[in-house]
Design a protein around this motif. Sequence first.
Motif, PDB file in Angstrom:
ATOM      1  N   ASP A   1       0.827  -1.205   0.000  1.00  0.00           N
ATOM      2  CA  ASP A   1       0.000   0.000   0.000  1.00  0.00           C
ATOM      3  C   ASP A   1       0.865   1.260   0.000  1.00  0.00           C
ATOM      4  OD1 ASP A   1      -2.230  -1.644   0.115  1.00  0.00           O
ATOM      5  OD2 ASP A   1      -2.548  -1.347   2.266  1.00  0.00           O
ATOM      6  N   GLU A   2       1.916   1.259   0.796  1.00  0.00           N
ATOM      7  CA  GLU A   2       2.797   2.423   0.881  1.00  0.00           C
ATOM      8  C   GLU A   2       3.495   2.684  -0.456  1.00  0.00           C
ATOM      9  OE1 GLU A   2       2.982  -0.148   3.092  1.00  0.00           O
ATOM     10  OE2 GLU A   2       1.987   0.799   4.789  1.00  0.00           O
ATOM     11  N   GLU A   3       3.918   1.621  -1.096  1.00  0.00           N
ATOM     12  CA  GLU A   3       4.573   1.765  -2.403  1.00  0.00           C
ATOM     13  C   GLU A   3       3.576   2.287  -3.430  1.00  0.00           C
ATOM     14  OE1 GLU A   3       7.653   1.347  -5.404  1.00  0.00           O
ATOM     15  OE2 GLU A   3       7.602   1.700  -3.270  1.00  0.00           O
ATOM     16  N   ALA A   4       2.342   1.831  -3.378  1.00  0.00           N
ATOM     17  CA  ALA A   4       1.316   2.297  -4.310  1.00  0.00           C
ATOM     18  C   ALA A   4       1.072   3.795  -4.126  1.00  0.00           C
ATOM     19  CB  ALA A   4       0.027   1.508  -4.116  1.00  0.00           C
ATOM     20  N   ILE A   5       1.007   4.247  -2.881  1.00  0.00           N
ATOM     21  CA  ILE A   5       0.806   5.674  -2.608  1.00  0.00           C
ATOM     22  C   ILE A   5       1.987   6.479  -3.126  1.00  0.00           C
ATOM     23  CG2 ILE A   5       0.690   7.402  -0.769  1.00  0.00           C
ATOM     24  CD1 ILE A   5      -0.950   5.303   0.827  1.00  0.00           C
ATOM     25  N   ARG A   6       3.197   6.002  -2.864  1.00  0.00           N
ATOM     26  CA  ARG A   6       4.403   6.696  -3.330  1.00  0.00           C
ATOM     27  C   ARG A   6       4.416   6.778  -4.867  1.00  0.00           C
ATOM     28  NH1 ARG A   6       8.830   7.389  -0.463  1.00  0.00           N
ATOM     29  NH2 ARG A   6       8.315   5.679   0.929  1.00  0.00           N
ATOM     30  N   ARG A   7       4.079   5.703  -5.507  1.00  0.00           N
ATOM     31  CA  ARG A   7       4.071   5.680  -6.973  1.00  0.00           C
ATOM     32  C   ARG A   7       2.979   6.586  -7.549  1.00  0.00           C
ATOM     33  NH1 ARG A   7       6.362   1.308  -9.980  1.00  0.00           N
ATOM     34  NH2 ARG A   7       7.876   0.198  -8.728  1.00  0.00           N
ATOM     35  N   MET A   8       1.806   6.610  -6.920  1.00  0.00           N
ATOM     36  CA  MET A   8       0.733   7.472  -7.422  1.00  0.00           C
ATOM     37  C   MET A   8       1.104   8.940  -7.280  1.00  0.00           C
ATOM     38  SD  MET A   8      -1.666   5.851  -8.888  1.00  0.00           S
ATOM     39  CE  MET A   8      -3.347   6.415  -8.768  1.00  0.00           C
ATOM     40  N   TYR A   9       1.752   9.290  -6.185  1.00  0.00           N
ATOM     41  CA  TYR A   9       2.228  10.666  -6.019  1.00  0.00           C
ATOM     42  C   TYR A   9       3.211  11.005  -7.140  1.00  0.00           C
ATOM     43  CZ  TYR A   9       4.816  14.625  -4.184  1.00  0.00           C
ATOM     44  OH  TYR A   9       5.436  15.833  -4.060  1.00  0.00           O
ATOM     45  N   ALA A  10       4.162  10.116  -7.389  1.00  0.00           N
ATOM     46  CA  ALA A  10       5.153  10.350  -8.448  1.00  0.00           C
ATOM     47  C   ALA A  10       4.483  10.425  -9.815  1.00  0.00           C
ATOM     48  CB  ALA A  10       6.214   9.255  -8.425  1.00  0.00           C
TER      49      ALA A  10
END
Length: 139
Positions: free
Chosen positions: A15-24
């Motif tokens: 989930d954390e990686e998904a949030i980081r990627r969506m921000y990017a």
Amino acid sequence: MYERVYGTDWRTISDEEAIRRMYALGVSSALGHPNRGEFERIRRQAGTAYGRSVLQLAFEEGKQRVARNESEYDSKQDVWEALVDEETTPATTGRADVTMQKPTDKQGIPDAVGRASVLDGDGGDDFARIRLPEFLRRG
């Protein structure tokens, strides 16, 4: 920009990686490099409507950060480097157990779109969630 830092060869992500990627992806999209396929692929990783809305918020926050800060930098690459810290971005391994560092202010990911600690539970018994909180009990 996004593909160079994050890559797109993952199978599942946390989930954390998904949030980081969506921000990017939001930052990249605002800078003129949208990646709709990756956006939809990450969005499908969320199992609930709440999860999808959190991912959408992260994406929108990335776009808004560019709009607010773009005039401070000389090039789009400078904006990207300022808003998405490449040094703390882990290499993608394609595994679900990617080790993540806590987002920094430089990365710009707001705490508000992170996972709420109240959702993690306290690790107690099953009835702990429905009991009166300790601070409301009489001594």
